[in-house]
Design a protein around this motif. Structure first.
Motif, mmCIF file in Angstrom:
data_model
loop_
_atom_site.group_PDB
_atom_site.id
_atom_site.type_symbol
_atom_site.label_atom_id
_atom_site.label_comp_id
_atom_site.label_asym_id
_atom_site.label_seq_id
_atom_site.Cartn_x
_atom_site.Cartn_y
_atom_site.Cartn_z
ATOM 1 N N MET A 154 38.360 57.283 53.499
ATOM 2 C CA MET A 154 39.327 56.798 52.521
ATOM 3 C C MET A 154 38.588 56.213 51.323
ATOM 4 O O MET A 154 37.604 55.489 51.476
ATOM 5 C CB MET A 154 40.230 55.742 53.152
ATOM 6 C CG MET A 154 41.215 55.097 52.194
ATOM 7 S SD MET A 154 42.532 56.193 51.625
ATOM 8 C CE MET A 154 43.584 56.239 53.075
ATOM 9 N N ASN A 155 39.060 56.541 50.144
ATOM 10 C CA ASN A 155 38.498 56.004 48.904
ATOM 11 C C ASN A 155 39.501 55.018 48.303
ATOM 12 O O ASN A 155 40.677 55.343 48.117
ATOM 13 C CB ASN A 155 38.224 57.132 47.915
ATOM 14 C CG ASN A 155 37.159 58.095 48.409
ATOM 15 O OD1 ASN A 155 35.973 57.835 48.310
ATOM 16 N ND2 ASN A 155 37.600 59.224 48.961
ATOM 17 N N PHE A 156 39.010 53.825 48.005
ATOM 18 C CA PHE A 156 39.860 52.772 47.458
ATOM 19 C C PHE A 156 39.459 52.495 46.015
ATOM 20 O O PHE A 156 38.283 52.236 45.721
ATOM 21 C CB PHE A 156 39.731 51.493 48.275
ATOM 22 C CG PHE A 156 40.126 51.643 49.715
ATOM 23 C CD1 PHE A 156 41.454 51.607 50.107
ATOM 24 C CD2 PHE A 156 39.155 51.844 50.698
ATOM 25 C CE1 PHE A 156 41.812 51.757 51.431
ATOM 26 C CE2 PHE A 156 39.497 51.987 52.019
ATOM 27 C CZ PHE A 156 40.837 51.942 52.390
ATOM 28 N N ILE A 157 40.435 52.542 45.115
ATOM 29 C CA ILE A 157 40.225 52.178 43.715
ATOM 30 C C ILE A 157 40.915 50.833 43.504
ATOM 31 O O ILE A 157 42.121 50.695 43.762
ATOM 32 C CB ILE A 157 40.817 53.242 42.767
ATOM 33 C CG1 ILE A 157 40.226 54.620 43.075
ATOM 34 C CG2 ILE A 157 40.553 52.865 41.320
ATOM 35 C CD1 ILE A 157 40.885 55.744 42.291
ATOM 36 N N LEU A 158 40.163 49.843 43.047
ATOM 37 C CA LEU A 158 40.684 48.478 42.933
ATOM 38 C C LEU A 158 40.758 48.059 41.473
ATOM 39 O O LEU A 158 39.919 48.445 40.648
ATOM 40 C CB LEU A 158 39.798 47.492 43.698
ATOM 41 C CG LEU A 158 39.411 47.848 45.140
ATOM 42 C CD1 LEU A 158 38.633 46.705 45.765
ATOM 43 C CD2 LEU A 158 40.636 48.181 45.961
ATOM 44 N N TYR A 159 41.758 47.223 41.190
ATOM 45 C CA TYR A 159 41.919 46.722 39.818
ATOM 46 C C TYR A 159 42.530 45.327 39.848
ATOM 47 O O TYR A 159 43.457 45.046 40.609
ATOM 48 C CB TYR A 159 42.804 47.640 38.990
ATOM 49 C CG TYR A 159 43.259 47.023 37.677
ATOM 50 C CD1 TYR A 159 42.383 46.916 36.606
ATOM 51 C CD2 TYR A 159 44.550 46.525 37.538
ATOM 52 C CE1 TYR A 159 42.785 46.330 35.415
ATOM 53 C CE2 TYR A 159 44.963 45.941 36.339
ATOM 54 C CZ TYR A 159 44.079 45.842 35.290
ATOM 55 O OH TYR A 159 44.472 45.255 34.118
ATOM 56 N N SER A 160 41.989 44.461 38.999
ATOM 57 C CA SER A 160 42.585 43.155 38.719
ATOM 58 C C SER A 160 42.477 42.908 37.218
ATOM 59 O O SER A 160 41.471 43.262 36.602
ATOM 60 C CB SER A 160 41.867 42.038 39.483
ATOM 61 O OG SER A 160 42.339 40.769 39.078
ATOM 62 N N ASP A 161 43.495 42.313 36.658
ATOM 63 C CA ASP A 161 43.533 42.123 35.214
ATOM 64 C C ASP A 161 42.402 41.228 34.716
ATOM 65 O O ASP A 161 41.969 41.328 33.580
ATOM 66 C CB ASP A 161 44.885 41.528 34.807
ATOM 67 C CG ASP A 161 45.068 41.467 33.295
ATOM 68 O OD1 ASP A 161 44.784 42.484 32.625
ATOM 69 O OD2 ASP A 161 45.463 40.409 32.789
ATOM 70 N N ILE A 162 41.927 40.342 35.569
ATOM 71 C CA ILE A 162 40.850 39.420 35.209
ATOM 72 C C ILE A 162 39.596 39.831 35.970
ATOM 73 O O ILE A 162 39.615 39.925 37.201
ATOM 74 C CB ILE A 162 41.233 37.966 35.521
ATOM 75 C CG1 ILE A 162 42.431 37.552 34.666
ATOM 76 C CG2 ILE A 162 40.053 37.029 35.286
ATOM 77 C CD1 ILE A 162 42.968 36.188 35.001
#
Length: 552
Positions: free
Chosen positions: A1-9
């Motif tokens: 599984m490939n996880f792409i992560l994002y947070s605005d800060i």
């Protein structure tokens, strides 16, 4: 599984984002990232609208599964990506937003969840209200941030031990200590006066002594004039308003207008340029008009204050700076703590944190107790946004013998662990919570707490590790709804119950050390079973292994 992560800060801007609504999402992403790495490959993106789908296409061509995890509120998560998307979010109200406003369909969270087909929340409370809106079979996972292993070192030093009688914190920032403020209700109203004398004040001379008169016969008494003949007392002449006085008043009001109405609307580089140019202009004006004279007292809001004055906009640069470099610009400070220390970490602008009740109950309960200290670690970049409010509140409560210490600083890992070690109890008086990372972190290190048992705290707060504050429901609004319509519920706290928790906790650590140690052990045991990597990893593995049709 490939996880792409994002947070605005992101990490480079975290110390500049103190107090922002999504401030804590960075720490949630950071905690989840370690666990997700054990389940697959992890990629962190900064611009999901342009980066996610190309990554998804590349993984799909190789026959690999991929999912985008947006650590953001659902109304700020994209819904038109090709890549499967899941919002990882915290929510602390009795229902999710289910109405449209501002012509943005994402404000109705049911539409977002319907497009995504699944969701991850940080508490069972939030998962329950999502199912109430989406249906009992909607796949929503309640998984806390996995923090247990992260605090292994401080837990080994501080866990299951009585708090130290004395400790010292080394940090970079500003410390506001109630013992050093000279608090008094008389100081609530500050009268600002401006001298209206000339640059060369007249010498204050005493009238000459009367000369002895010759010994002569006293003059005959004169009849007193009739009342109507009494001369009217001369009216005092109004003091002249000098140029210096007029300039000082003008500058004061212009600065207030700029800071309250304009400064936060400007880009950081422009605000900094205005501040620097204003300081230079004022220095020149003072030199030309003789403002260095003692005739006019300095204004507390003047731009010409030294760089160490409370003016955080002077410290901001337009490009991101790593936290360590930013900390080097702050003044070094040492804080000595003793006695029973209560600590809370909060944003003073966040009304949900309810810190007024925390402070007033503390100062009232311990008004005659000298060895009780409340440490407020404020998550706010701009000291001016809460400084006057804090001083006014403490002045209203004065006199009191207990101590309130406010830390206006970004604590690095070492300083944060020192604060944990110096603490006897962590205090939370929130009206609602999406998770409360600091509360969990202190419990991971064996610190008993004072807190209500509602919203997300239902998952890990119990009477074995906490002095529980009573609470009840009240009407409220969704915090991001500009209409301010009453559509949801939160909790109100029983103020007397906060006072009782303070007094019971103080008596416990002073008179029942064995009970304190047992509460410390229970706090650690509760967090290990709730937020360890092993527990959270199995929850995530099971969630992502569910067949795709269950998400539809």
């Amino acid at each position: 599984m490939n996880f792409i992560l994002y947070s605005d800060i992101g990490e480079s801007a975290i110390n500049k984002s103190l107090g922002l609504p999504e401030y804590s999402y960075y720490f949630v992403l950071k905690a989840f990232r370690t666990v997700l790495t054990e389940l697959g490959t992890v990629t962190v993106v900064q611009h999901p609208e342009t980066e996610v789908d190309p990554l998804f296409d590349a993984h799909r061509q190789r026959g690999e599964e991929c999912v985008f995890l947006s650590f953001s509120p659902p109304n700020k998560t994209l819904i038109d990506l090709r890549c499967p998307t899941v919002s990882v979010f915290a929510w602390e109200y009795s229902n999710i937003p289910d109405e449209l406003w501002d012509e943005d369909v994402r404000n109705d969270w049911r539409i977002v969840f319907g497009r995504h087909g699944k969701a991850i929340t940080l508490s069972s409370y939030t998962a329950r209200i999502v199912r109430e809106a989406m249906g009992a079979t909607f796949p929503v996972l309640a998984a806390p941030a996995p923090l247990w292993e992260q605090f292994a070192d401080p837990r080994a030093r501080f866990g299951a031990r009585l708090p130290p009688s004395q400790s010292q914190l080394q940090l970079r920032g500003i410390v506001i200590d109630s013992h050093l403020l000279g608090l008094s209700a008389d100081g609530l109203i500050a009268h600002m006066t401006f001298s209206q004398t000339t640059d060369e004040p007249e010498a204050q001379t005493m009238p000459p002594p009367a000369q002895p008169e010759a010994q002569t016969a006293p003059p005959p008494p004169q009849p007193e004039p009739e009342p109507e003949q009494m001369p009217a007392p001369p009216e005092p002449a109004a003091p002249a308003k000098t140029l210096r006085y007029r300039l000082a008043v003008t500058k004061r009001h212009l600065l207030t207008w700029y800071r309250e109405a304009v400064r936060d609307l400007l880009p950081l580089w422009l605000a900094r340029a205005v501040a620097v140019s204003g300081r230079s202009g004022n220095t020149l004006a003072r030199a030309m008009l003789g403002y260095e004279s003692n005739a006019i007292p300095p204004l507390p809001v003047a731009l010409e204050d030294s760089p160490k004055a409370i003016e955080p906009i002077e410290e901001v640069t337009p490009t991101p700076i790593p936290p360590v470099q930013e900390l080097e610009r702050e003044p070094e400070a040492t804080v000595d703590l003793s006695g029973v220390v209560y600590t809370s970490i909060l944003s003073p602008k966040d009304g949900r944190k309810n810190w007024f009740d925390m402070v007033t109950a503390f100062c009232w309960t311990f008004r005659e107790v000298e060895d009780a200290t409340l440490v407020l670690k404020m998550s706010e970049r701009d000291l001016s946004r809460y400084h006057n409010t804090l001083l006014t509140l403490l002045s209203q409560l004065a006199p009191f013998k207990c101590r309130v210490v406010t830390l206006h600083a970004y604590l690095d890992e070492a300083a944060y662990e020192e604060l944990i070690g110096a603490t006897s109890y962590y205090v939370n008086t929130s009206l609602c919570e999406g998770l409360c990372l600091p509360l969990m972190e202190f419990m991971c290190c064996g610190k008993p707490v004072i807190a209500p048992r509602h919203t997300a705290m239902e998952d890990y707060i119990d009477a074995d590790a906490a002095f529980i504050i009573k609470s009840s429901l009240e009407h409220n609004v969704w915090p991001h709804d500009p209409r301010d319509l009453f559509r949801t519920l939160r909790y109100r706290l029983d103020w007397e119950s906060i006072c009782t928790a303070y007094s019971d906790s103080y008596r416990t650590v002073k008179q029942q050390p064995e009970k304190y140690l047992d509460m410390s052990m229970q706090a650690m045991a509760r967090l290990e079973s709730y937020s360890s990597r092993t527990v959270v990893k199995e929850q995530l593995r099971s969630f992502f292994q569910q067949p795709v049709e269950e998400y539809a």
